[in-house]
Design an enzyme around this catalytic site. Structure first.
Site, PDB file in Angstrom:
ATOM      1  N   CYS A 113       1.520  -2.586 -23.981  1.00 52.44           N
ATOM      2  CA  CYS A 113       0.846  -2.154 -22.746  1.00 52.44           C
ATOM      3  C   CYS A 113       1.583  -2.632 -21.501  1.00 52.44           C
ATOM      4  O   CYS A 113       1.094  -2.462 -20.399  1.00 52.44           O
ATOM      5  CB  CYS A 113      -0.608  -2.612 -22.731  1.00 52.44           C
ATOM      6  SG  CYS A 113      -0.777  -4.403 -22.790  1.00 52.44           S
ATOM      7  N   HIS A 123       0.809  -1.223   0.000  1.00 51.64           N
ATOM      8  CA  HIS A 123       0.000   0.000   0.000  1.00 51.64           C
ATOM      9  C   HIS A 123       0.836   1.264   0.000  1.00 51.64           C
ATOM     10  O   HIS A 123       0.528   2.226  -0.690  1.00 51.64           O
ATOM     11  CB  HIS A 123      -0.903   0.024   1.222  1.00 51.64           C
ATOM     12  CG  HIS A 123      -2.098  -0.819   1.041  1.00 51.64           C
ATOM     13  ND1 HIS A 123      -2.882  -0.747  -0.081  1.00 51.64           N
ATOM     14  CD2 HIS A 123      -2.627  -1.769   1.815  1.00 51.64           C
ATOM     15  CE1 HIS A 123      -3.857  -1.607   0.029  1.00 51.64           C
ATOM     16  NE2 HIS A 123      -3.724  -2.258   1.166  1.00 51.64           N
TER      17      HIS A 123
HETATM   18  C1  PEP Z   1       1.713  -7.559 -19.310  1.00 50.00           C
HETATM   19  O1  PEP Z   1       1.846  -8.751 -19.033  1.00 50.00           O
HETATM   20  O2  PEP Z   1       2.623  -6.855 -19.796  1.00 50.00           O
HETATM   21  C2  PEP Z   1       0.431  -6.876 -19.043  1.00 50.00           C
HETATM   22  C3  PEP Z   1       0.215  -5.651 -19.449  1.00 50.00           C
HETATM   23  O3  PEP Z   1      -0.514  -7.541 -18.335  1.00 50.00           O
HETATM   24  P1  PEP Z   1      -0.459  -7.770 -16.737  1.00 50.00           P
HETATM   25  O4  PEP Z   1       0.609  -6.875 -16.178  1.00 50.00           O
HETATM   26  O5  PEP Z   1      -1.815  -7.435 -16.250  1.00 50.00           O
HETATM   27  O6  PEP Z   1      -0.130  -9.229 -16.648  1.00 50.00           O
END
Ligand code: PEP
Ligand code: MG
Length: 584
Positions: free
Chosen positions: A508, A195
């Site tokens: 991402c 946290h």
């Molecule tokens: C990843 O694996 O890069 C991703 C964006 O998904 P998560 O972090 O939720 O596994």
């Protein structure tokens, strides 16, 4: 003498920035309690004491919640609400009451036993995020205990230039401290998902966690410098060092302000290449801050949090309410990419039975789970296919390892679409994409690209699987290298496969959030980068100043290197030459 005092402690930098101030120690390890048996005639009174303490704790948390409503970030509210739910949870009271009635333990002792029993259940979970949540149970228990013993355990007034050093901090501590404008946080315990780390990041306070021995090294009132990027804590440094950090901090703050001032501008390079910069969100409430930081859309909405928060599966209405909220906030010009749930055997959804697994990261998670629970999956598909609000709606599938899985998933989408039409409903026009986060998906990317509208590379998992580095394991964290040649070559393969098939490719994973990587990702040809909200302004700032031509040349050089260290050196040198401000 000075040489002995001047020390540097190392931990994990979890919230960027530099804090200069005086140590304010909070050390409440080993608070003793009196363990006594109560006589039978006082049992009811003891239960009454406990109920009373829980009632007072509830009121104090509610008050804190009220005072926190006007923070411009939702994170503290979520944490406080979760603690309120725990305090109000009848299970804790029931368990402790039983200990008082059956074993005649005093209220403090009974409470501690009940807290330990609940905490043990969290210990059985494999997922680091959930294991971390067991500290919530402790924090709530400590708060009730403080009410029981009439001990004021809350954080007192702290000086304005305080850098708090503690073994661990409860979310309430962090919220109270940050309301008092504390400069920085250092904790001995904790990880990226604790946290203190999450709140410090959300509220932009420099923080270092996992800083072993900090309580021993620091004295109350010692001058201290916290470097949240490097994960270092300088205790009683010489004056010239403090001055040096002061000037770094000043230019850091000015730079952040400059980035934020430009955050609404598109990320177009001077040679005219545009990269879409998008937000990663876990819950719908984050969408407001995504817009404030200049997000051009949502590139990753981790929808599984809707399942994890509740005690039962979300209804179609609940899905729809959350999805509509995000879509409407983003408006008609910005897209939203929903990721179908990435639940796994350890990230349990209420009502879905999953096996206990030795290696959950390699187990029944994400699309694998969806395919074994088609009814559950179709319920989510229906919610997404009912989205007619906002701009472009996209849906992407996590942890796909090959074409068979992808075709199975697509068949379910098709049949849910047909079912809706049979019911007289109009399914929304949704783009479909696949996350590239399993090494096998990299090497069959050409085939996958024929079946989808876009790719999104999840480097958090892709690096974990291709380099065999558990992303939660601090012992091998030094080997987790986004600029490893294997990772760069895999990324190049994926981008080229996408572009051969004329589909866009985004990233991402957290790799996209570090502006040090911006030139490499630009040079590789990523069409969009999606990241946590606070990272957006700096990455946009960097992209607006990098030339795509130079970035492509840099990538060509990097792809010829054999070691991660050589690539890091090359990229750092290029970025320092082109964007010295980034390095303060
Ligand atoms: C990843 O694996 O890069 C991703 C964006 O998904 P998560 O972090 O939720 O596994
Ligand atoms: Mg992932």
């Amino acid at each position: 003498m000075d040489l002995i005092r001047r020390q540097v402690a190392h931990g994990l930098g979890v919230s960027d920035g530099i804090a200069i101030g005086q140590v304010f120690l909070i050390d409440r390890r080993h608070v003793p309690i009196n363990k006594v048996h109560v006589p039978p005639e006082l049992v009811d009174a003891e239960v009454g004491r406990l109920e009373n303490a829980i009632g007072r704790t509830t009121v104090s948390l509610e008050r804190l919640l009220e005072h926190t409503q006007n923070q411009n970030t939702e994170e503290p509210l979520l944490v406080l609400n979760a603690h309120l739910l725990m305090v109000r949870d009848p299970l804790l009271l029931e368990m402790a009451t039983r200990q008082i009635q059956d074993e005649r333990k005093c209220a403090e002792w009974a409470l501690k036993s009940a807290v330990r029993a609940i905490r043990d259940k969290f210990d059985l979970l494999d997922d680091a995020y959930f294991r971390e949540r067991r500290t919530d149970v402790d924090f709530v228990g400590e708060r009730i205990l403080a009410a029981l013993t009439a001990r004021d355990d809350g954080v007192q007034e702290v000086p304005t230039d305080a850098v708090v050093v503690a073994h661990n901090l409860s979310p309430e501590d962090v919220i109270t401290l940050l309301r008092q404008n504390v400069r920085g946080l250092v904790t001995e315990a904790g990880s990226k998902t604790s946290h203190a780390a999450i709140l410090a990041r959300a509220l932009e306070i420099p923080a270092v966690v996992g800083c072993r021995g900090a309580l021993e090294l620091c004295g109350h009132g010692d001058p201290v410098v916290v470097d949240g990027r490097q994960g270092t804590v300088l205790i009683d440094p010489p004056d010239p060092v403090i001055e040096q950090y002061r000037s770094i901090a000043k230019s850091h703050a000015a730079f952040e302000e400059q980035c934020l001032a430009e955050a609404d501008l598109p990320a177009v390079t001077p040679d005219g290449h545009r990269v879409a910069v998008l937000a990663n969100i876990d819950i719908e409430d984050e969408v407001g801050s995504a817009l404030a930081y200049g997000a051009e859309g949502v590139g990753l909405y981790r929808t599984e949090f809707l399942y994890i928060d509740g005690r039962r599966l979300p209804s179609l209405d609940e899905h729809r309410r959350a999805y509509r909220y995000v879509l409407e906030a983003m408006g008609p010009d910005r897209g939203v990419t929903f990721r179908s749930f990435d639940l796994g055997s350890d990230k349990e959804a209420a009502g879905v039975r999953t096996p206990h697994e030795a290696n959950p990261a390699l187990g029944l998670r994400a699309c694998r789970l969806a395919l074994q629970h088609p009814t559950l999956f179709r319920a989510q598909l229906r919610a997404v296919l009912s989205c007619h609000e906002g701009g472009k709606v996209s849906l992407m599938f996590p942890m796909v390892s090959g074409i068979d899985e992808l075709l199975e998933v697509k068949a379910l989408v098709k049949s849910e679409r047909a079912a809706m039409q049979d019911e007289g409903l109009t399914p929304a026009d949704v783009r479909m994409g696949v996350m590239i986060e399993v090494p096998s998906a990299v090497w069959v990317a050409d085939d996958l690209a024929q079946e989808v509208d876009f790719f999104s590379v999840g480097t958090n998992d892709l690096i974990q699987y291709s380099l065999a580095i558990d992303r939660q394991n601090e012992h091998v964290a030094y080997l987790y290298q986004p600029l490893h040649p294997a990772n760069l070559r895999a990324l190049k393969h994926v981008v080229d496969a996408a572009h051969r098939a004329r589909i866009p490719v985004g990233m991402c994973g957290e790799m996209a959030a570090d502006p040090l990587h911006s030139a490499v990702l630009l040079g590789l040809g990523f069409d969009s980068l999606s990241m946590p909200n606070v990272a957006i302004p700096k990455v946009k700032w960097a992209l607006r100043r990098l030339s795509q031509r130079d970035a492509t040349a840099l990538v060509d050089e990097c792809l010829r290197e054999r070691s991660a260290a050589a690539i890091v050196k090359r990229v750092r040198r290029a970025m320092e030459d082109q964007l010295p401000d980034l390095f303060g």
